[in-house]
Scaffold this motif. Structure first.
Motif, PDB file in Angstrom:
ATOM      1  N   ALA A   1       0.827  -1.201   0.000  1.00 15.46           N
ATOM      2  CA  ALA A   1       0.000   0.000   0.000  1.00 15.46           C
ATOM      3  C   ALA A   1       0.865   1.255   0.000  1.00 15.46           C
ATOM      4  CB  ALA A   1      -0.947  -0.001   1.202  1.00 15.46           C
ATOM      5  N   LEU A   2       1.997   1.227   0.702  1.00 15.63           N
ATOM      6  CA  LEU A   2       2.903   2.375   0.703  1.00 15.63           C
ATOM      7  C   LEU A   2       3.467   2.621  -0.683  1.00 15.63           C
ATOM      8  CD1 LEU A   2       4.871   1.860   4.033  1.00 15.63           C
ATOM      9  CD2 LEU A   2       3.159   3.605   3.518  1.00 15.63           C
ATOM     10  N   VAL A   3       3.844   1.571  -1.375  1.00 17.03           N
ATOM     11  CA  VAL A   3       4.355   1.694  -2.741  1.00 17.03           C
ATOM     12  C   VAL A   3       3.267   2.265  -3.643  1.00 17.03           C
ATOM     13  CG1 VAL A   3       5.198   0.403  -4.735  1.00 17.03           C
ATOM     14  CG2 VAL A   3       6.032  -0.137  -2.454  1.00 17.03           C
ATOM     15  N   ALA A   4       2.033   1.882  -3.404  1.00 19.71           N
ATOM     16  CA  ALA A   4       0.926   2.347  -4.233  1.00 19.71           C
ATOM     17  C   ALA A   4       0.755   3.855  -4.142  1.00 19.71           C
ATOM     18  CB  ALA A   4      -0.367   1.648  -3.819  1.00 19.71           C
ATOM     19  N   GLY A   5       1.131   4.454  -3.023  1.00 19.34           N
ATOM     20  CA  GLY A   5       1.002   5.891  -2.866  1.00 19.34           C
ATOM     21  C   GLY A   5       1.881   6.677  -3.818  1.00 19.34           C
ATOM     22  N   ILE A   6       2.875   6.040  -4.406  1.00 22.55           N
ATOM     23  CA  ILE A   6       3.789   6.687  -5.341  1.00 22.55           C
ATOM     24  C   ILE A   6       3.245   6.655  -6.765  1.00 22.55           C
ATOM     25  CG2 ILE A   6       6.156   6.628  -6.209  1.00 22.55           C
ATOM     26  CD1 ILE A   6       6.924   5.190  -3.607  1.00 22.55           C
TER      27      ILE A   6
ATOM     28  N   VAL B   1      -6.785  -0.246  -5.096  1.00 27.07           N
ATOM     29  CA  VAL B   1      -8.009  -0.941  -4.737  1.00 27.07           C
ATOM     30  C   VAL B   1      -7.734  -1.843  -3.543  1.00 27.07           C
ATOM     31  CG1 VAL B   1      -9.745  -2.590  -5.526  1.00 27.07           C
ATOM     32  CG2 VAL B   1      -8.830  -0.902  -7.113  1.00 27.07           C
ATOM     33  N   GLU B   2      -8.596  -1.761  -2.529  1.00 26.47           N
ATOM     34  CA  GLU B   2      -8.522  -2.652  -1.377  1.00 26.47           C
ATOM     35  C   GLU B   2      -9.763  -3.521  -1.332  1.00 26.47           C
ATOM     36  OE1 GLU B   2      -5.952  -0.020   1.824  1.00 26.47           O
ATOM     37  OE2 GLU B   2      -7.980  -0.654   2.324  1.00 26.47           O
ATOM     38  N   PHE B   3      -9.567  -4.777  -0.959  1.00 22.71           N
ATOM     39  CA  PHE B   3     -10.689  -5.691  -0.800  1.00 22.71           C
ATOM     40  C   PHE B   3     -10.280  -6.775   0.185  1.00 22.71           C
ATOM     41  CE2 PHE B   3      -8.124  -6.986  -4.361  1.00 22.71           C
ATOM     42  CZ  PHE B   3      -7.986  -8.357  -4.233  1.00 22.71           C
ATOM     43  N   THR B   4     -11.256  -7.488   0.698  1.00 23.81           N
ATOM     44  CA  THR B   4     -11.010  -8.546   1.665  1.00 23.81           C
ATOM     45  C   THR B   4     -10.867  -9.877   0.941  1.00 23.81           C
ATOM     46  OG1 THR B   4     -12.309  -7.363   3.315  1.00 23.81           O
ATOM     47  CG2 THR B   4     -11.916  -9.696   3.724  1.00 23.81           C
ATOM     48  N   VAL B   5      -9.809 -10.603   1.265  1.00 26.43           N
ATOM     49  CA  VAL B   5      -9.620 -11.959   0.764  1.00 26.43           C
ATOM     50  C   VAL B   5     -10.006 -12.897   1.901  1.00 26.43           C
ATOM     51  CG1 VAL B   5      -7.992 -13.673  -0.103  1.00 26.43           C
ATOM     52  CG2 VAL B   5      -7.755 -11.284  -0.776  1.00 26.43           C
ATOM     53  N   ILE B   6     -10.964 -13.761   1.638  1.00 31.46           N
ATOM     54  CA  ILE B   6     -11.458 -14.701   2.633  1.00 31.46           C
ATOM     55  C   ILE B   6     -11.029 -16.095   2.212  1.00 31.46           C
ATOM     56  CG2 ILE B   6     -13.519 -15.622   3.779  1.00 31.46           C
ATOM     57  CD1 ILE B   6     -14.891 -12.916   2.820  1.00 31.46           C
ATOM     58  N   ASN B   7     -10.215 -16.736   3.028  1.00 31.83           N
ATOM     59  CA  ASN B   7      -9.763 -18.084   2.714  1.00 31.83           C
ATOM     60  C   ASN B   7     -10.723 -19.076   3.361  1.00 31.83           C
ATOM     61  OD1 ASN B   7      -8.511 -20.448   2.114  1.00 31.83           O
ATOM     62  ND2 ASN B   7      -6.550 -19.938   3.053  1.00 31.83           N
TER      63      ASN B   7
ATOM     64  N   THR C   1      -7.006  -8.032   4.384  1.00 33.97           N
ATOM     65  CA  THR C   1      -7.202  -7.001   3.367  1.00 33.97           C
ATOM     66  C   THR C   1      -6.064  -7.055   2.359  1.00 33.97           C
ATOM     67  OG1 THR C   1      -8.331  -5.572   4.950  1.00 33.97           O
ATOM     68  CG2 THR C   1      -7.453  -4.520   2.968  1.00 33.97           C
ATOM     69  N   ALA C   2      -6.432  -7.099   1.086  1.00 29.42           N
ATOM     70  CA  ALA C   2      -5.448  -7.063   0.004  1.00 29.42           C
ATOM     71  C   ALA C   2      -5.518  -5.699  -0.665  1.00 29.42           C
ATOM     72  CB  ALA C   2      -5.746  -8.153  -1.018  1.00 29.42           C
ATOM     73  N   THR C   3      -4.378  -5.204  -1.101  1.00 27.02           N
ATOM     74  CA  THR C   3      -4.294  -3.923  -1.785  1.00 27.02           C
ATOM     75  C   THR C   3      -3.597  -4.115  -3.121  1.00 27.02           C
ATOM     76  OG1 THR C   3      -4.144  -2.770   0.328  1.00 27.02           O
ATOM     77  CG2 THR C   3      -3.462  -1.549  -1.631  1.00 27.02           C
ATOM     78  N   ILE C   4      -4.271  -3.697  -4.180  1.00 24.33           N
ATOM     79  CA  ILE C   4      -3.647  -3.677  -5.503  1.00 24.33           C
ATOM     80  C   ILE C   4      -3.392  -2.218  -5.827  1.00 24.33           C
ATOM     81  CG2 ILE C   4      -3.912  -4.159  -7.963  1.00 24.33           C
ATOM     82  CD1 ILE C   4      -5.738  -6.487  -7.201  1.00 24.33           C
ATOM     83  N   GLY C   5      -2.136  -1.882  -5.922  1.00 22.43           N
ATOM     84  CA  GLY C   5      -1.727  -0.519  -6.235  1.00 22.43           C
ATOM     85  C   GLY C   5      -0.544  -0.557  -7.175  1.00 22.43           C
ATOM     86  N   ASP C   6      -0.732  -1.199  -8.305  1.00 24.84           N
ATOM     87  CA  ASP C   6       0.375  -1.436  -9.227  1.00 24.84           C
ATOM     88  C   ASP C   6       0.512  -0.378 -10.318  1.00 24.84           C
ATOM     89  OD1 ASP C   6      -1.822  -2.019 -10.767  1.00 24.84           O
ATOM     90  OD2 ASP C   6      -1.314  -4.115 -11.096  1.00 24.84           O
TER      91      ASP C   6
ATOM     92  N   GLN D   1     -15.323  -3.115  -8.790  1.00 22.56           N
ATOM     93  CA  GLN D   1     -16.589  -3.404  -8.126  1.00 22.56           C
ATOM     94  C   GLN D   1     -16.419  -4.392  -6.965  1.00 22.56           C
ATOM     95  OE1 GLN D   1     -19.381  -1.777  -9.039  1.00 22.56           O
ATOM     96  NE2 GLN D   1     -18.111  -0.724 -10.541  1.00 22.56           N
ATOM     97  N   LEU D   2     -15.182  -4.764  -6.641  1.00 20.70           N
ATOM     98  CA  LEU D   2     -14.914  -5.839  -5.695  1.00 20.70           C
ATOM     99  C   LEU D   2     -14.796  -5.320  -4.267  1.00 20.70           C
ATOM    100  CD1 LEU D   2     -14.284  -8.904  -5.781  1.00 20.70           C
ATOM    101  CD2 LEU D   2     -11.866  -8.289  -5.900  1.00 20.70           C
ATOM    102  N   SER D   3     -15.532  -5.912  -3.351  1.00 24.34           N
ATOM    103  CA  SER D   3     -15.357  -5.589  -1.922  1.00 24.34           C
ATOM    104  C   SER D   3     -14.747  -6.765  -1.181  1.00 24.34           C
ATOM    105  CB  SER D   3     -16.693  -5.202  -1.288  1.00 24.34           C
ATOM    106  OG  SER D   3     -17.603  -6.271  -1.348  1.00 24.34           O
ATOM    107  N   SER D   4     -14.973  -7.996  -1.682  1.00 23.34           N
ATOM    108  CA  SER D   4     -14.349  -9.171  -1.088  1.00 23.34           C
ATOM    109  C   SER D   4     -14.246 -10.269  -2.131  1.00 23.34           C
ATOM    110  CB  SER D   4     -15.133  -9.664   0.136  1.00 23.34           C
ATOM    111  OG  SER D   4     -16.382 -10.162  -0.243  1.00 23.34           O
ATOM    112  N   TYR D   5     -13.316 -11.188  -1.865  1.00 19.01           N
ATOM    113  CA  TYR D   5     -13.164 -12.350  -2.732  1.00 19.01           C
ATOM    114  C   TYR D   5     -12.954 -13.556  -1.833  1.00 19.01           C
ATOM    115  CZ  TYR D   5     -12.076 -15.393  -6.533  1.00 19.01           C
ATOM    116  OH  TYR D   5     -12.119 -16.413  -7.429  1.00 19.01           O
ATOM    117  N   THR D   6     -13.739 -14.610  -2.044  1.00 19.41           N
ATOM    118  CA  THR D   6     -13.671 -15.803  -1.209  1.00 19.41           C
ATOM    119  C   THR D   6     -13.061 -16.952  -1.989  1.00 19.41           C
ATOM    120  OG1 THR D   6     -15.644 -15.122   0.013  1.00 19.41           O
ATOM    121  CG2 THR D   6     -15.012 -17.437   0.162  1.00 19.41           C
TER     122      THR D   6
END
Length: 110
Positions: A13-18, A26-32, A69-74, A102-107
């Protein structure tokens, strides 16, 4: 365990700020919800042909029955992403064209 995972995701997430202003983070919850621990989680925009870095980091594991919580900031401005999950038994699950806008969580299920 979750502290290690969250630390790796926080670093991403810190890298994503750049990233450039047009790019999204994008942040979303990964549920295993599977019976296996998740050892690697890779993503890539669906229009690319290489996987990004492991979102769990070097020592991250998402144990069976837990969520994080997963963060995609690529730096991409794409909404459609492919996900690749690698479980502790070596099984790989690839899910194409997930709309992360549109993603809030992924199971993850067995």
């Amino acid at each position: 365990m979750n502290k290690i995972l969250l630390g790796g995701l926080a670093a991403l997430a810190l890298v994503a700020g750049i990233a450039p202003a047009a790019a999204q983070t994008v942040e979303f919850t990964v549920i295993n919800n599977s019976s296996y621990d998740l050892h690697y989680f890779y993503t890539t925009p669906s229009n690319e042909d290489h996987w990004g870095d492991d979102l769990l980091g070097d020592s991250g594991v998402l144990e069976a029955g837990y969520q994080a919580t997963a963060t995609i900031g690529d730096g991409s401005d794409q909404c459609l992403y492919d996900f690749k999950f690698v479980m502790d038994n070596g099984a790989e699950l690839i899910e194409p064209e997930i709309d992360i806008c549109q993603l809030s969580s992924y199971t993850i299920n067995d």
